[in-house]
Design a protein around this motif. Structure first.
Motif, PDB file in Angstrom:
ATOM      1  N   LEU A   1       0.824  -1.201   0.000  1.00  0.00           N
ATOM      2  CA  LEU A   1       0.000   0.000   0.000  1.00  0.00           C
ATOM      3  C   LEU A   1       0.863   1.258   0.000  1.00  0.00           C
ATOM      4  CD1 LEU A   1      -2.765  -0.866   2.631  1.00  0.00           C
ATOM      5  CD2 LEU A   1      -3.082  -0.605   0.168  1.00  0.00           C
ATOM      6  N   ARG A   2       0.507   2.192  -0.875  1.00  0.00           N
ATOM      7  CA  ARG A   2       1.125   3.518  -0.866  1.00  0.00           C
ATOM      8  C   ARG A   2       0.011   4.547  -0.710  1.00  0.00           C
ATOM      9  NH1 ARG A   2       4.605   0.741  -4.333  1.00  0.00           N
ATOM     10  NH2 ARG A   2       6.827   1.198  -4.039  1.00  0.00           N
ATOM     11  N   PHE A   3       0.320   5.634  -0.026  1.00  0.00           N
ATOM     12  CA  PHE A   3      -0.687   6.652   0.185  1.00  0.00           C
ATOM     13  C   PHE A   3      -0.040   8.029   0.243  1.00  0.00           C
ATOM     14  CE2 PHE A   3       0.518   4.623   4.171  1.00  0.00           C
ATOM     15  CZ  PHE A   3       0.939   5.698   4.943  1.00  0.00           C
ATOM     16  N   PHE A   4      -0.859   9.042   0.040  1.00  0.00           N
ATOM     17  CA  PHE A   4      -0.394  10.424   0.107  1.00  0.00           C
ATOM     18  C   PHE A   4      -0.315  10.825   1.574  1.00  0.00           C
ATOM     19  CE2 PHE A   4      -1.897   9.873  -4.118  1.00  0.00           C
ATOM     20  CZ  PHE A   4      -1.127  10.718  -4.898  1.00  0.00           C
ATOM     21  N   ALA A   5       0.852  11.327   1.984  1.00  0.00           N
ATOM     22  CA  ALA A   5       1.086  11.646   3.388  1.00  0.00           C
ATOM     23  C   ALA A   5       1.342  13.143   3.566  1.00  0.00           C
ATOM     24  CB  ALA A   5       2.284  10.854   3.912  1.00  0.00           C
ATOM     25  N   LYS A   6       1.018  13.635   4.743  1.00  0.00           N
ATOM     26  CA  LYS A   6       1.312  15.027   5.050  1.00  0.00           C
ATOM     27  C   LYS A   6       2.813  15.276   4.993  1.00  0.00           C
ATOM     28  CE  LYS A   6      -2.667  15.647   8.119  1.00  0.00           C
ATOM     29  NZ  LYS A   6      -3.097  15.980   9.498  1.00  0.00           N
ATOM     30  N   ARG A   7       3.175  16.426   4.459  1.00  0.00           N
ATOM     31  CA  ARG A   7       4.583  16.744   4.261  1.00  0.00           C
ATOM     32  C   ARG A   7       5.385  16.675   5.562  1.00  0.00           C
ATOM     33  NH1 ARG A   7       6.555  22.309   1.245  1.00  0.00           N
ATOM     34  NH2 ARG A   7       8.728  21.704   0.878  1.00  0.00           N
ATOM     35  N   GLU A   8       4.751  17.004   6.684  1.00  0.00           N
ATOM     36  CA  GLU A   8       5.444  17.011   7.973  1.00  0.00           C
ATOM     37  C   GLU A   8       5.919  15.629   8.395  1.00  0.00           C
ATOM     38  OE1 GLU A   8       2.876  20.473   7.463  1.00  0.00           O
ATOM     39  OE2 GLU A   8       2.485  18.307   7.386  1.00  0.00           O
ATOM     40  N   LEU A   9       5.293  14.574   7.855  1.00  0.00           N
ATOM     41  CA  LEU A   9       5.645  13.212   8.276  1.00  0.00           C
ATOM     42  C   LEU A   9       7.030  12.778   7.799  1.00  0.00           C
ATOM     43  CD1 LEU A   9       2.268  11.292   7.825  1.00  0.00           C
ATOM     44  CD2 LEU A   9       3.289  12.145   9.924  1.00  0.00           C
ATOM     45  N   ILE A  10       7.611  13.512   6.843  1.00  0.00           N
ATOM     46  CA  ILE A  10       8.939  13.133   6.367  1.00  0.00           C
ATOM     47  C   ILE A  10       9.977  13.268   7.475  1.00  0.00           C
ATOM     48  CG2 ILE A  10       9.694  15.404   5.555  1.00  0.00           C
ATOM     49  CD1 ILE A  10      10.881  13.943   3.089  1.00  0.00           C
ATOM     50  N   TRP A  11       9.670  14.069   8.521  1.00  0.00           N
ATOM     51  CA  TRP A  11      10.612  14.272   9.623  1.00  0.00           C
ATOM     52  C   TRP A  11      10.446  13.232  10.729  1.00  0.00           C
ATOM     53  CZ3 TRP A  11      14.023  17.216   7.641  1.00  0.00           C
ATOM     54  CH2 TRP A  11      13.674  18.243   6.780  1.00  0.00           C
ATOM     55  N   VAL A  12       9.494  12.315  10.578  1.00  0.00           N
ATOM     56  CA  VAL A  12       9.337  11.252  11.583  1.00  0.00           C
ATOM     57  C   VAL A  12      10.555  10.337  11.511  1.00  0.00           C
ATOM     58  CG1 VAL A  12       7.960   9.254  12.274  1.00  0.00           C
ATOM     59  CG2 VAL A  12       6.827  11.337  11.478  1.00  0.00           C
ATOM     60  N   PRO A  13      11.231  10.075  12.634  1.00  0.00           N
ATOM     61  CA  PRO A  13      12.435   9.239  12.608  1.00  0.00           C
ATOM     62  C   PRO A  13      12.175   7.874  11.967  1.00  0.00           C
ATOM     63  CG  PRO A  13      12.184  10.301  14.749  1.00  0.00           C
ATOM     64  CD  PRO A  13      10.924  10.589  13.986  1.00  0.00           C
ATOM     65  N   VAL A  14      13.105   7.430  11.171  1.00  0.00           N
ATOM     66  CA  VAL A  14      13.095   6.114  10.508  1.00  0.00           C
ATOM     67  C   VAL A  14      11.998   6.037   9.437  1.00  0.00           C
ATOM     68  CG1 VAL A  14      12.964   3.616  10.784  1.00  0.00           C
ATOM     69  CG2 VAL A  14      14.037   5.010  12.574  1.00  0.00           C
ATOM     70  N   ALA A  15      10.726   6.187   9.840  1.00  0.00           N
ATOM     71  CA  ALA A  15       9.617   5.975   8.908  1.00  0.00           C
ATOM     72  C   ALA A  15       9.562   7.035   7.821  1.00  0.00           C
ATOM     73  CB  ALA A  15       8.299   5.948   9.675  1.00  0.00           C
ATOM     74  N   GLY A  16       9.861   8.295   8.170  1.00  0.00           N
ATOM     75  CA  GLY A  16       9.743   9.375   7.192  1.00  0.00           C
ATOM     76  C   GLY A  16      10.639   9.169   5.986  1.00  0.00           C
ATOM     77  N   LEU A  17      11.904   8.845   6.228  1.00  0.00           N
ATOM     78  CA  LEU A  17      12.848   8.623   5.137  1.00  0.00           C
ATOM     79  C   LEU A  17      12.506   7.347   4.380  1.00  0.00           C
ATOM     80  CD1 LEU A  17      15.358   9.522   3.624  1.00  0.00           C
ATOM     81  CD2 LEU A  17      16.764   8.313   5.329  1.00  0.00           C
ATOM     82  N   ALA A  18      12.074   6.312   5.102  1.00  0.00           N
ATOM     83  CA  ALA A  18      11.697   5.060   4.450  1.00  0.00           C
ATOM     84  C   ALA A  18      10.545   5.283   3.472  1.00  0.00           C
ATOM     85  CB  ALA A  18      11.302   4.024   5.505  1.00  0.00           C
ATOM     86  N   MET A  19       9.544   6.049   3.893  1.00  0.00           N
ATOM     87  CA  MET A  19       8.405   6.319   3.013  1.00  0.00           C
ATOM     88  C   MET A  19       8.833   7.118   1.792  1.00  0.00           C
ATOM     89  SD  MET A  19       5.599   7.132   6.003  1.00  0.00           S
ATOM     90  CE  MET A  19       4.394   7.846   4.893  1.00  0.00           C
ATOM     91  N   TRP A  20       9.780   8.041   1.980  1.00  0.00           N
ATOM     92  CA  TRP A  20      10.272   8.821   0.846  1.00  0.00           C
ATOM     93  C   TRP A  20      10.995   7.921  -0.153  1.00  0.00           C
ATOM     94  CZ3 TRP A  20      15.284  10.202  -0.898  1.00  0.00           C
ATOM     95  CH2 TRP A  20      15.304  11.192  -1.883  1.00  0.00           C
TER      96      TRP A  20
END
Length: 293
Positions: A111-130
């Motif tokens: 599953l892929r989904f559109f995420a709020k831009r702020e979530l890219i700064w979440v440790p580990v998960a943010g970069l993984a999603m990017w």
């Protein structure tokens, strides 16, 4: 007991994430500098890593008795991890993501989904999603767009760029059409036409459908019902939601929508179809509420 289960589940999921992020990051860096067939192959390997992550989380849920997930297929369920899917679901809690991943694991691509831009700064998960190609978008209010119409075009371009990446390999695009987690207060404030849902928003979905309509194999209409009330993410990990009912309807995208010539035309043809889906989902939520307890 609840606290111990929650801490154990959180620690196990965190460890699972940290371990699998190592190969995911390495593959992601390689994919950034790759092209063509190698890039697509690396993308598939990265999706395989996430499938392992979801499998690990499923095992954690079973081992710790976090919840009982009951999935019901409604309709043609000939699904494949080699196809393209649009997944629409009601949205009530951050726990929805884990529930959807668990319910659909092994049947469709990641599953892929559109995420709020702020979530890219979440440790580990943010970069993984990017690395995985999750599109990060900025959420503009109607007032902001009215003041500067260029903001709407910015969101559209972000969505179209994401869809080009989705076309590179089989994808399952998740859309929470309500645009926000359901609460009774939001339902009243927004004048929802439904008892258990917020009014659906079709802007982003119309761009996705327009870009992928020649690829979409099925539309999966998912309804999530939590027994005993909607849990927070932490309450789910603690085992305070003992049962989750998930109904998955496998639908064909109507030919009239596939034949639409533009995103605006797609939106107009989507509107009555989604309205009907939402009416049926609303009735389903009412009927299943007692059964999920």
């Amino acid at each position: 007991m609840h606290l111990l289960r929650g801490l154990s589940a959180l620690a196990a999921i965190s460890l699972n994430s940290l371990v699998l992020c190592v190969p995911l990051y390495l593959l992601g860096v390689l994919r950034l500098v790759s092209r063509g067939r190698l890039r697509r192959r690396l993308g598939r390997w990265m999706d395989g890593v996430i499938q392992l992550w979801v499998a690990g989380n499923r095992a954690i849920f079973r081992l710790l008795g976090v919840t009982r997930l009951h999935r019901l297929w409604d309709g043609d369920a000939e699904l494949s991890r080699d196809g393209w899917y649009l997944v629409v679901s009601n949205h009530q809690s951050w726990a929805d993501i884990l529930v959807l991943q668990n319910a659909l694991w092994g049947h469709i691509p990641m599953l892929r989904f559109f995420a709020k831009r702020e979530l890219i700064w979440v440790p580990v998960a943010g970069l993984a999603m990017w690395f995985l190609g999750f599109p990060y978008v900025r959420r503009f209010s109607a007032e902001q767009i009215a003041a500067d119409p260029r903001l709407a075009e910015l969101d559209r371009q972000t969505t179209l760029a994401a869809c080009e990446r989705f076309r590179e390999q089989p994808s399952a695009v998740l859309s929470f059409l309500e645009g926000s987690r359901f609460t009774e207060a939001k339902r009243e404030a927004r004048g929802s036409r439904f008892r258990n849902l917020l009014n659906p928003k079709l802007g982003g979905m119309s761009y996705v459908v327009d870009a992928l309509k020649d690829r979409i194999h099925k539309v999966l209409d998912v309804t999530i019902v939590y027994g005993g009330g909607v849990p927070t993410f932490w309450e789910l990990l603690q085992g305070r939601c003992r049962r989750v009912q998930v109904v998955v309807r496998c639908l064909d995208l109507p030919p009239a929508i596939r034949a639409a010539g533009s995103a605006d035309e797609v939106r107009e043809r989507l509107r009555p179809w989604i309205e009907q889906l939402w009416q049926e989902k609303d009735a389903r939520l009412t009927g299943l509420a007692g059964l999920a307890n």
